[in-house]
Enzyme design. Structure first.
Site, short mmCIF file in Angstrom:
data_model
loop_
_atom_site.label_atom_id
_atom_site.label_comp_id
_atom_site.label_asym_id
_atom_site.label_seq_id
_atom_site.Cartn_x
_atom_site.Cartn_y
_atom_site.Cartn_z
N ARG A 27 0.82 -1.22 0.00
CA ARG A 27 0.00 0.00 0.00
C ARG A 27 0.85 1.28 0.00
NH1 ARG A 27 -3.14 -3.43 -1.02
NH2 ARG A 27 -5.33 -3.61 -0.41
N SER A 47 -11.23 -0.82 2.47
CA SER A 47 -10.48 -0.88 3.74
C SER A 47 -10.10 0.53 4.14
CB SER A 47 -9.19 -1.69 3.57
OG SER A 47 -9.46 -2.99 3.12
N GLU A 67 -5.42 3.88 5.54
CA GLU A 67 -5.06 3.64 4.15
C GLU A 67 -5.60 4.81 3.32
OE1 GLU A 67 -7.23 1.47 1.14
OE2 GLU A 67 -5.89 -0.19 1.55
N1 EPU Z 1 -11.24 -10.87 9.50
C1 EPU Z 1 -12.03 -11.06 10.60
N2 EPU Z 1 -13.05 -10.18 10.81
C2 EPU Z 1 -13.31 -9.13 9.99
C3 EPU Z 1 -12.49 -8.94 8.87
C4 EPU Z 1 -11.46 -9.83 8.63
O1 EPU Z 1 -11.84 -11.97 11.38
O2 EPU Z 1 -14.25 -8.37 10.27
C5 EPU Z 1 -10.16 -11.84 9.22
C6 EPU Z 1 -10.58 -12.75 8.07
O3 EPU Z 1 -11.22 -13.89 8.51
C7 EPU Z 1 -9.27 -13.06 7.39
C8 EPU Z 1 -8.39 -11.87 7.70
O4 EPU Z 1 -9.01 -11.16 8.77
O5 EPU Z 1 -8.68 -14.20 7.92
C9 EPU Z 1 -8.15 -10.99 6.49
O6 EPU Z 1 -9.40 -10.52 5.98
P1 EPU Z 1 -9.63 -10.30 4.40
O7 EPU Z 1 -9.19 -11.49 3.64
O8 EPU Z 1 -11.03 -9.84 4.20
O9 EPU Z 1 -8.61 -9.18 3.98
P2 EPU Z 1 -8.16 -7.80 4.68
O10 EPU Z 1 -6.77 -7.98 5.16
O11 EPU Z 1 -9.15 -7.32 5.65
C10 EPU Z 1 -7.05 -6.89 2.49
C11 EPU Z 1 -7.03 -5.60 1.68
C12 EPU Z 1 -8.26 -5.48 0.82
C13 EPU Z 1 -8.35 -6.69 -0.11
C14 EPU Z 1 -8.33 -7.97 0.75
C15 EPU Z 1 -8.28 -9.23 -0.08
C16 EPU Z 1 -5.78 -4.00 3.01
C17 EPU Z 1 -5.84 -2.76 3.85
N3 EPU Z 1 -6.95 -4.46 2.57
O12 EPU Z 1 -8.14 -6.81 3.40
O13 EPU Z 1 -8.10 -4.31 0.02
O14 EPU Z 1 -9.51 -6.64 -0.90
O15 EPU Z 1 -7.17 -7.98 1.60
O16 EPU Z 1 -7.03 -9.39 -0.64
O17 EPU Z 1 -4.70 -4.52 2.74
C18 EPU Z 1 -8.54 -1.94 0.13
O18 EPU Z 1 -7.33 -1.78 0.19
O19 EPU Z 1 -9.34 -0.97 0.15
C19 EPU Z 1 -9.05 -3.29 0.08
C20 EPU Z 1 -10.35 -3.52 0.09
#
Ligand code: EPU
Length: 336
Positions: free
Chosen positions: A165, A236, A332
């Protein structure tokens, strides 16, 4: 050149808040950019560059300068050596429209980035990534115009200084560069990227097409993100924190289920979504018209018309995380 005055920025951002821009113009050529530069010099005001406004929080005071909305169009695909598809894309092109087209054409690379809001020009700035792919994996070069000096330059991938990012274009010096064209290197060879857990299952049923990947990503996203047409959101809102590995280990000892990802031998990335949800119990938390989304705690949602309400929630969440885990989290989304 057409300069509008006192244009509400709430209508130009997906969080749907923010006061007016003192001056506002749309640019679609280098000549337009040069005129905008001259205008800002003459009026002695700062410039804010805007794409589709999907990663920005504009404060209620608005912007006392010139907002430049970038609408450089054009998509040019050239098949090169080794099945490479050199794709020159105008920065104002809508990312998801380009993704859909490359899936139709059989040009591999972008399918994991399906349904991300925003423009092509925004992708290098914060090194947009999802479901195992970051734009830096595909990027060849970026053409840009310096809004302070009028210089034009083509940045190589190395010069973009990509990290999670992050890029050169997020630094104060980098902010001067308006991205006009992004050149990606796609491929006519099948290159499925299925490392992300929700996609891994696809390969169990045999050959995986680009359309399969796009459909799966869209399905996953539809469960994790609210309807952008109904509520204000910017995806995010915070970055996943990257911490020294001993700090991650200490947190893991307390919370064994916290998802972590190695970044280097020294650093580990933590899932802030999990921390907000399971450790801070903030998933679905709401105060007034602003809250954290009920299906994904990292996604802030708002029906408020006041950025101050969003900022109040951001401060509350940041303080909660600090208190429960000791971590200092970062946005972010860019605040203006
Ligand atoms: N999780 C929870 N509870 C929640 C949310 C997430 O327990 O409310 C856990 C999930 O179970 C999972 C882990 O946290 O094991 C990661 O969650 P997720 O796969 O949804 O990804 P994220 O890390 O929350 C990142 C990016 C997203 C991107 C997704 C998928 C960042 C800041 N965000 O989200 O990007 O779509 O991975 O690759 O890195 C964005 O940047 O705006 C964005 C949407």
């Amino acid at each position: 050149m057409d300069i509008q005055e006192n244009v509400s920025l709430a209508e130009h951002t997906t969080l749907k808040v923010g006061g007016p821009a003192r001056y506002f113009t749309v640019v679609s050529s280098i000549a337009d950019l040069e005129s905008a530069r001259q205008f800002a010099l003459q009026k002695d005001v700062p410039i804010l560059v805007l794409g589709s406004g999907s990663n920005i929080l504009v404060r209620d005071a608005g912007f006392l300068g010139l907002v430049v909305k970038v609408e450089f169009f054009g998509r040019d695909y050239k098949i090169g050596n080794e099945n490479k598809v050199i794709s020159e894309l105008g920065s104002g092109e809508i990312l998801d429209e380009v993704v859909a087209q490359t899936v139709d054409f059989g040009y591999w690379g972008l399918e994991n980035l399906s349904h991300i809001p925003g423009t092509i020009g925004a992708t290098p700035v914060q090194n947009v990534g999802a479901y195992g792919v970051e734009i830096s994996d595909l990027l060849k070069s970026v053409s840009a115009f310096n809004i302070e000096t009028g210089e034009e330059k083509v940045f190589s991938r190395e010069e973009c200084q990509f990290a999670y990012r992050e890029s050169f274009f997020k630094s104060p010096e980098g902010r001067q560069w308006v991205i006009t064209v992004v050149t990606l290197e796609l491929s006519t060879l099948e290159k499925p990227s299925l490392a992300y857990k929700d996609l891994a299952a696809l390969s169990e049923s045999g050959a995986v097409s680009q359309s399969d990947i796009r459909a799966k990503v869209i399905e996953v996203r539809s469960q994790k993100f609210p309807d952008w047409n109904v509520v204000g959101t910017a995806g995010s809102f915070f970055k996943n924190p990257i911490v020294a590995t001993d700090i991650a280990d200490a947190l893991l000892a307390r919370y064994p289920e916290l998802p972590t990802y190695p970044v280097s031998p020294m650093e580990t990335k933590l899932s802030l979504g999990y921390i907000l949800d399971k450790i801070c119990d903030l998933k679905g938390y709401k105060t007034g018209e602003v809250g954290l989304f009920e299906n994904q705690a990292l996604v802030l949602v708002s029906t408020s018309s006041k950025s101050a309400e969003i900022e109040a929630l951001v401060k509350f969440v940041t303080d909660e995380v600090k208190e429960k885990t000791g971590l200092t989290i970062e946005q972010e989304v860019r605040t203006v």
